[in-house]
Design an enzyme around this catalytic site. Structure first.
Site, PDB file in Angstrom:
ATOM      1  N   GLU A 177       0.831  -1.217   0.000  1.00  0.00           N
ATOM      2  CA  GLU A 177       0.000   0.000   0.000  1.00  0.00           C
ATOM      3  C   GLU A 177       0.861   1.262   0.000  1.00  0.00           C
ATOM      4  OE1 GLU A 177      -3.064   0.143  -0.545  1.00  0.00           O
ATOM      5  OE2 GLU A 177      -3.917  -1.787   0.026  1.00  0.00           O
ATOM      6  N   ARG A 181       0.754   3.791  -3.205  1.00  0.00           N
ATOM      7  CA  ARG A 181       0.140   5.109  -2.967  1.00  0.00           C
ATOM      8  C   ARG A 181       1.202   6.197  -2.762  1.00  0.00           C
ATOM      9  NH1 ARG A 181      -5.696   4.041  -0.190  1.00  0.00           N
ATOM     10  NH2 ARG A 181      -5.697   1.785  -0.378  1.00  0.00           N
ATOM     11  N   ASP A 304      -4.604  -9.792  -8.545  1.00  0.00           N
ATOM     12  CA  ASP A 304      -4.859  -8.849  -9.645  1.00  0.00           C
ATOM     13  C   ASP A 304      -3.650  -8.108 -10.235  1.00  0.00           C
ATOM     14  OD1 ASP A 304      -4.722  -7.442  -7.236  1.00  0.00           O
ATOM     15  OD2 ASP A 304      -6.723  -6.586  -7.351  1.00  0.00           O
ATOM     16  N   GLU A 420     -11.625   0.632 -10.619  1.00  0.00           N
ATOM     17  CA  GLU A 420     -11.142  -0.266 -11.686  1.00  0.00           C
ATOM     18  C   GLU A 420     -12.002  -0.248 -12.952  1.00  0.00           C
ATOM     19  OE1 GLU A 420     -11.191  -0.961  -8.487  1.00  0.00           O
ATOM     20  OE2 GLU A 420      -9.118  -1.463  -7.965  1.00  0.00           O
TER      21      GLU A 420
HETATM   22  C1  DMJ Z   1      -6.316   0.648  -5.093  1.00  0.00           C
HETATM   23  O1  DMJ Z   1      -5.625   0.976  -3.961  1.00  0.00           O
HETATM   24  C2  DMJ Z   1      -5.419   0.037  -6.121  1.00  0.00           C
HETATM   25  O2  DMJ Z   1      -6.005   0.148  -7.367  1.00  0.00           O
HETATM   26  C3  DMJ Z   1      -5.088  -1.401  -5.839  1.00  0.00           C
HETATM   27  O3  DMJ Z   1      -4.348  -1.999  -6.865  1.00  0.00           O
HETATM   28  C4  DMJ Z   1      -6.332  -2.216  -5.616  1.00  0.00           C
HETATM   29  N1  DMJ Z   1      -7.363  -1.582  -4.953  1.00  0.00           N
HETATM   30  C5  DMJ Z   1      -7.500  -0.190  -4.725  1.00  0.00           C
HETATM   31  C6  DMJ Z   1      -8.772   0.382  -5.282  1.00  0.00           C
HETATM   32  O4  DMJ Z   1      -9.816  -0.477  -5.413  1.00  0.00           O
END
Ligand code: DMJ
Length: 521
Positions: A177, A181, A304, A420
């Site tokens: 995270e 971010r 993912d 997404e």
């Molecule tokens: C985001 O923090 C990023 O896109 C991450 O890869 C997956 N989920 C959240 C948003 O849904």
């Protein structure tokens, strides 16, 4: 409308007197003038609005200027995905409306959560992830402000970041995270502004995160203490292991410290090598032993963005081996996870060792996959999967977090403001120019505004059926959801799509790696 109204007034009837004929002629002239005016207006609306000077030449960004501010309000009460005459899609006005929505949300953050990680809109209170703030919202949102041309807001956010953000903190943080971010946000904002203070922060953060790669396999631990460097959390998953190379690779390019790239790139390769003989990965792995702790294979949360980064690593760094790893992985996904059903094309769940289908679940997180398919060149499947995603969104007029795609039953009714599906609409629009994706974007945006807006910012939904609201404005709402919406509607040259690769938090990283000559060396 006016035109036909006039036509009716001057319509056929008894033979006209001279006065009637003059009135009729005047009305006819008026009708022609009205028609001309409305043609001119619709032409103005159909074209991208004027653009202002870019915030920095190197950013290649172009903020939209208000063309018709009164038209910037999204039409309330409509979930339509097909335009009707009265609602012909006006990209410029929609871009402005998205920007206004961003400003509204940012103002709420400023008022109730300034200096903290995130805003809780219902309680009008801040939330810090680790008890002390890492300024997650300002860092995540900064490049969106720059793209939108919100220069004052961007300056203020940047000032807060360079003056207050310190990573010298005795807290174990989640590497994934914080990388996507904060590291991603600092790097893209640095590339847009050339402000070296942002790069220095990124370099400091990267140094503090590096100990995560110290496991026997080279795959990263889940947590690391920012002060002591102590890593923890050996039980991880492909997404947290394989979603680091774009940020660490860019940091390596910008600092000349190749260890950043080598560590993250090695972890990605290690993970790929642990795939099953069928070419699938599971959803849990121990980074010390390399043993799989979860054998369910899918493209949803926990896995993912590993696939996203295989492809994007090949694009950002021209890494041929990553391209091979991506193509081999995609082959397995198409063979074992893709499923054609009466409700469309989906990617479900299968056992990584046997390939046997284990579930037919798809959700908001899976909706990144049309974008990745499209970027990988499979536009046909990308379009069909996005059509399925739209079906999922339309089930309740806004997206549930998880459904069973065979029964179309909602399994998780939350909507945490996820981006997404919008990211996929944006990517598909950039690659196909099909206006259907603009329409999708409009219906997504309108539903979010109508159902998630609060007095103080925008909030998550606990239940898409009842509309019950939760109490959080996640930083990715400003970093991703509104950014992709804005880029979808703004003029195409707002951001040079061909020159950037978006990290999984929607931070565009430039392929050249270069930044503007620094103003703050
Ligand atoms: C985001 O923090 C990023 O896109 C991450 O890869 C997956 N989920 C959240 C948003 O849904």
């Amino acid at each position: 409308m006016i035109e036909s109204e006039n036509a009716r007034q001057a319509g056929p009837g008894k033979p006209e007197s001279g006065v009637q004929i003059r009135i009729a002629s005047l009305l006819a002239i008026a009708a022609v003038l009205v028609l001309l005016a409305s043609l001119l207006a619709s032409r103005t609306n159909a074209e991208p609005p004027d653009v202002a000077v870019t915030p920095s030449a190197s950013t290649q960004t172009k903020p939209v200027q208000p063309a018709r501010p009164e038209a910037a309000q999204p039409a309330a009460g409509s979930d339509a995905t097909q335009p009707d005459d009265a609602q012909a899609l006006n990209r410029g006005a929609l871009a402005i409306a998205v920007r206004e929505e961003f400003v509204r949300a940012w103002k709420a953050y400023r008022q109730y959560a300034w200096g903290h990680d995130e805003l809780k809109p219902l309680s009008k209170a801040p939330r810090d992830w680790y008890g002390e703030s890492l300024l997650i919202t300002p860092v995540d949102a900064l490049d969106t402000m720059l793209l939108m041309g919100l220069n004052e807001e961007a300056e203020e956010a940047k000032k807060l970041i360079v003056e207050k953000l310190s990573f010298d903190r005795d807290i174990p943080v989640k590497n994934f995270e914080i990388t996507i971010r904060l590291l991603g946000g600092l790097l893209s904002s640095y590339q847009m502004t050339g402000d070296k203070r942002l790069l220095r922060l990124a370099d400091d953060l990267g140094t503090r995160l590096l100990p995560v790669f110290g496991s026997r396999t080279g795959m990263p631990y889940m947590f690391v203490n920012l002060k002591t460097g102590k890593p923890s959390g050996a039980k991880s998953n492909p997404a947290e292991i394989g979603t680091l190379v774009l940020e660490f690779g860019t940091l390596a390019r910008l600092t000349g410290k190749s260890l950043y790239f080598e560590s993250a790139r090695n972890a990605l390769g290690q993970l790929f090598r642990h795939r099953s003989p069928l070419g699938l990965v599971g959803d849990g792995i121990d980074v010390e032993t390399g043993e799989w702790t979860g054998k369910d294979s899918h493209v949803g949360g926990g896995i993912d963005s590993y696939y996203e980064y295989l492809l994007k690593c090949s694009k950002l760094f021209d890494d041929k081996e990553c391209g091979v790893m991506w193509r081999k992985s995609l082959q397995a996904l198409d063979e074992y996870l893709a499923e054609e059903t009466p409700t469309g094309l989906w990617y479900g769940q299968a056992d990584m060792l046997t390939g046997k289908r284990t579930a037919s679940e798809f959700g908001a997180l899976h909706a990144f996959f049309p974008a990745v398919l499209a970027l990988g060149g499979d536009l046909e499947r990308a379009r069909r999967l996005q059509a399925s995603c739209l079906r999922m969104w339309n089930l309740k007029g806004i997206e549930p977090d998880l459904i069973d795609y065979r029964s179309m039953r909602v399994l998780d009714a939350g909507y945490p403001l996820r981006p997404e599906i919008i990211e996929s609409a944006y990517t598909l629009h950039r690659l196909t120019h099909d206006p259907v994706y603009l329409e999708m974007g409009r219906s997504f945006f309108e539903a979010i505004v109508r159902r998630c807006r609060t007095e103080a910012g925008t909030t998550v939904l606990k239940d898409v059926s009842t509309g019950e609201k939760g109490d959080l404005m996640p930083s990715y709402y400003l970093a991703e959801t509104l950014k992709y919406l804005y880029l979808l509607f703004a003029p195409d040259d707002t951001l040079d799509f061909s020159q950037v690769v978006f990290n999984t938090e929607a931070h565009p990283l430039r392929k050249t790696g270069a930044a503007r000559t620094a103003a703050h060396d």
